[in-house]
Structure formats: C-alpha cells, structure tokens
Motif scaffolding. Structure first.
Motif, PDB file in Angstrom:
ATOM      1  N   CYS A  21       0.844  -1.201   0.000  1.00 37.41           N
ATOM      2  CA  CYS A  21       0.000   0.000   0.000  1.00 37.41           C
ATOM      3  C   CYS A  21       0.883   1.256   0.000  1.00 37.41           C
ATOM      4  O   CYS A  21       1.821   1.360   0.787  1.00 37.41           O
ATOM      5  CB  CYS A  21      -0.911  -0.014   1.224  1.00 37.41           C
ATOM      6  SG  CYS A  21      -1.804   1.536   1.440  1.00 37.41           S
ATOM      7  N   CYS A  24      -0.050   3.309   3.674  1.00 35.23           N
ATOM      8  CA  CYS A  24       0.364   2.834   5.000  1.00 35.23           C
ATOM      9  C   CYS A  24       1.544   1.860   4.954  1.00 35.23           C
ATOM     10  O   CYS A  24       2.065   1.483   5.996  1.00 35.23           O
ATOM     11  CB  CYS A  24      -0.832   2.210   5.729  1.00 35.23           C
ATOM     12  SG  CYS A  24      -1.320   0.611   5.061  1.00 35.23           S
ATOM     13  N   CYS A  47      -6.581  -1.277   0.060  1.00 32.57           N
ATOM     14  CA  CYS A  47      -5.771  -1.721   1.197  1.00 32.57           C
ATOM     15  C   CYS A  47      -6.676  -2.194   2.327  1.00 32.57           C
ATOM     16  O   CYS A  47      -7.601  -1.483   2.727  1.00 32.57           O
ATOM     17  CB  CYS A  47      -4.869  -0.578   1.681  1.00 32.57           C
ATOM     18  SG  CYS A  47      -3.912  -1.053   3.134  1.00 32.57           S
ATOM     19  N   CYS A  50      -5.688   0.239   5.712  1.00 33.64           N
ATOM     20  CA  CYS A  50      -6.143   1.629   5.819  1.00 33.64           C
ATOM     21  C   CYS A  50      -7.341   1.918   4.919  1.00 33.64           C
ATOM     22  O   CYS A  50      -7.852   3.027   4.887  1.00 33.64           O
ATOM     23  CB  CYS A  50      -5.003   2.609   5.525  1.00 33.64           C
ATOM     24  SG  CYS A  50      -4.491   2.607   3.803  1.00 33.64           S
TER      25      CYS A  50
HETATM   26 ZN   LIG Z   1      -2.916   0.991   3.416  1.00 30.96          ZN
END
Ligand SMILES: [Zn+2]
Length: 414
Positions: A21, A24, A47, A50
């Motif tokens: 991702c 994050c 993701c 997040c």
């Molecule tokens: Zn993420």
C-alpha cells in the motif's frame, strides 16, 4: 502472482498479486480489478489495513523493470526516477491529466482457441513496440498449445508473424499512444470473457537477439555472409530528419538552440545530406565502385545523383517491406542512433552507427545484428557523434574490402 513458466501472468479466471500500500506501507494481497490503459495494465487494490485504494502496474513491457504504484489521485508515487520522464509521467498524465484518446482497433480473428496469451506490443515509440513484438516468435515456440493475441500499432501489422490466433491493429499516430486509450479497457474485458484461461505475456523489451527469429517478423532473409564477396557491394544510408549526422560541436550547439526556439531544421537536413554525399563519394573512390542508396523517413534536400534516393516522407507498409529487401542486400548500412536502425541492422551484413555522446549509455539498444565474437566486432561499428565523412568512409570501405578475408579465416576447419 500466478505465472506459467515465469513469463506469463494469469488474468483469467483471476489475477492474483501482492503489492504494498502506498499510503500505509502494509501489504495488500488481492487486486480489486485490472485496468487496460493502453501501453500499461494496472491493478487496482483496496488496502485492507487503511482501506485506501491504490494502483500498481502489472509487470509487462517496461513496467517489468520499472514498476510504479500510486494512490487514486496519482500521488504517493513509488517509482524509479530513471523511468519518470519517458514511462511513469506519461502514464500519470494519461490517468489524471486528461491525456486520453479513442482508438480505432481493427480485430482479426484467425484461429479459435480456449487458452490464450495476450502480447501487448503497444508503445508510443516505434522501437519499443517492435522489440516487444520479438516475444511473439518465442511464445509460439514455447507455448504451441496456446493461442496468441497480439496488440500492435497498425504500422507494425506487417511484422506480425504467421500462426497467431488474433491480431488487434491500433490505428492512429504512434506518438499519441502514450495517452489512455479510453475504449480499450472495455474491449479487453469483453475479449477475456470469451476464454476459459487468459495470460498476459511479460512482453520483454530487451530479449537476446540470438533467440529471436527476426526473419519471421520481417518476411525477409537476412544477408547471406557466404555471398559477401560474390554480390555487388551495396551501401545504404538510413536517415531521418529529426536525428542528424553533424560533424562538429558547434553544429550540435546550434541544433539545440534551434530546437529550443522552435525554428525549422532544414539547414541541418542540408548539412546531413552534404555529409552523406561526401562520405558516399569517398566510399566509391576507396572501393572502386559500389551501389549506394538512402532509405528512411524524410524527403528534403538533394542527394548526389549516384545515390538512389528511396527516402519517403510517409512510408507505407509496402515501403517498409521494400526497404527490408534493400537492407538485406546491403553490405553496410550507415545511420545515426535513433534513425530507426533496428530493422536495417537485422538484415544487412554490417553497420556503422554514428553514436551521440549523450546516447553512449544506450549503445546497442537499437541494434539487431545477431553475430557473435569476431563477426560482431568486424561488422558492427560505432563511431563518434562528430565523425567526419572521411572516418565513416574508411570504415565502410574496409568492411567491404576486408571482410571476405575475415570470413575465409573464420570458416576454416580447425
Ligand atoms: Zn494501506
């Protein structure tokens, strides 16, 4: 990622891949869906940590060596700086700055298969598209039970080898193909549903030339070295009117000024023609007679009357094919790095390439000469950006005069 022999990527029934991702930094496992942009194929992820969506390029073509990922607005970019200007930035502009195009796609269905491989040869540079097409001969050999579906710019349709299942020819200016092809995504998704299994070829961009059968692509037999001394010496200049042969740093500086100010470049075409004429005269003198020709894009200015001027402002596929015949009879082709040397060097006995200093790191990228060892060294020559007509002529004359001796020595049974 599900692969078959490491050079195919499964996309039907599923595409499975891991990506990190961009927001994050945690791994995301399964792509939400694929997007067929044109040159690029993208996987969209959500993701699971997040919950933010992001994109990652599927490793096909140049994206294999230069992957990139970014968020839903094109931010949080994770990409190799080396590939920004020519690969990643055009991709981002096509997705987020409205650089889009609708393309006419001509679809030829030649053979029905249930298990297919898509070889995407789209690119906005001719040389890139052509080298991606080299994969076709290898795929056919390696996966005889699969059907191969080729995406190719229409101008390269004539190079598609026999025996593929489908050919999709993309009409329009190749330079526009950097844009997002808005109608392609739906077309490919409809295509995929026709088959039980679909794979994407990784479409390698710099395959070892010895592994590729270019004669199958070019429909032309390359120069037969055993006949080098038997046929009338032929030298062909391969020219363009946006890459120039220049013989001094001052001329190069002036060219940069003209480009910056957007001034017409006719003066540089004339200067290039002058150098070609001068080198041609010297080659004639040194060899005691040689057949001379010029090919490539452009038509401005006059070449000497003893040079058969076969340049074309807008070459058709027939012109390209006729040039192939000319190259395959040429003992030496002479061109400038960037003047489309891939095909001439695949077919002629040897080449001389004028290599600009700023292109030194790209040496060999536009050369398809398939010899090894001494033949490669003798018949493949690079000269400096500011090479004089004299320097080019002594290389050309020596190749013509001295290769029969090299060949005789090399072919002796020991
Ligand atoms: Zn993420």
């Amino acid at each position: 990622m599900v692969t078959n022999g490491h050079d195919l990527i499964a996309i039907q029934p599923n595409y499975e891949s891991e990506a990190v991702c961009v927001t994050c930094g945690k791994p995301a496992i399964t792509a939400d869906h694929l997007i067929f942009q044109g040159i690029h194929t993208l996987a969209k992820y959500i993701c699971r940590h997040c919950n933010r969506p992001f994109y990652h390029t599927v490793p096909v073509g140049h994206d294999l060596l230069f992957p990139s990922s970014f968020d839903e607005y094109g931010g949080q970019l994770n990409a190799d700086q080396e590939a920004r200007s020519w690969l990643v930035d055009p991709l981002l502009a096509s997705l987020f700055k409205g650089e889009k195009i609708e393309v006419t796609i001509e679809k030829e269905i030649i053979e029905a298969r249930s298990d297919v491989i898509i070889l995407n040869c789209l690119d906005y540079r001719f040389g890139h598209a052509f080298t991606k097409l080299w994969n076709a001969t290898i795929l056919k050999r390696r996966y005889p039970d699969h059907g191969i579906i080729i995406f190719v710019p229409q101008g390269l349709r004539w190079c598609v080898p026999e025996g593929v299942a489908e050919i999709w020819s993309f009409h329009g200016k190749v330079s526009e193909f950097r844009r997002c092809m808005v109608n392609l995504d739906l077309d490919v998704k409809q295509l995929i549903t026709r088959f039980s299994k679909v794979w994407l070829s990784k479409a390698y961009t710099h395959l070892a030339i010895e592994k590729v059968d270019l004669e199958k692509l070019l429909k032309t037999k390359r120069f037969d070295l055993s006949q080098f001394g038997a046929s009338a010496p032929t030298v062909t200049f391969v020219l363009r009117e946006d890459r120039f042969w220049q013989s001094s740093a001052l001329e190069f500086f002036l060219l940069k000024v003209f480009i910056k100010l957007g001034l017409p470049k006719a003066i540089f075409v004339r200067r290039q023609n002058y150098l070609v004429n001068k080198a041609a005269r010297m080659i004639r003198k040194r060899t005691g007679g040689v057949s001379l020709a010029a090919a490539g894009m452009g038509k401005h200015g006059r070449l000497a009357s003893f040079i058969a001027d076969r340049r074309k402002a807008r070459p058709t596929s027939k012109d390209e094919y006729d040039w192939c015949t000319l190259y395959s009879r040429s003992h030496v082709v002479i061109g400038i790095h960037g003047s489309n040397m891939l095909i001439p060097t695949a077919l002629a006995a040897g080449f001389i390439e004028i290599l600009p200093r700023y292109k030194v790191r790209h040496i060999s990228e536009d050369i398809s000469l398939a010899y090894s060892a001494r033949y490669a060294l003798f018949l493949g020559r690079h000269v400096d950006q500011f090479a004089s007509a004299y320097l080019v002529s002594i290389h050309a004359a020596s190749m013509i005069r001295d290769f029969p001796y090299v060949y005789k020595n090399a072919e002796q049974v020991v």
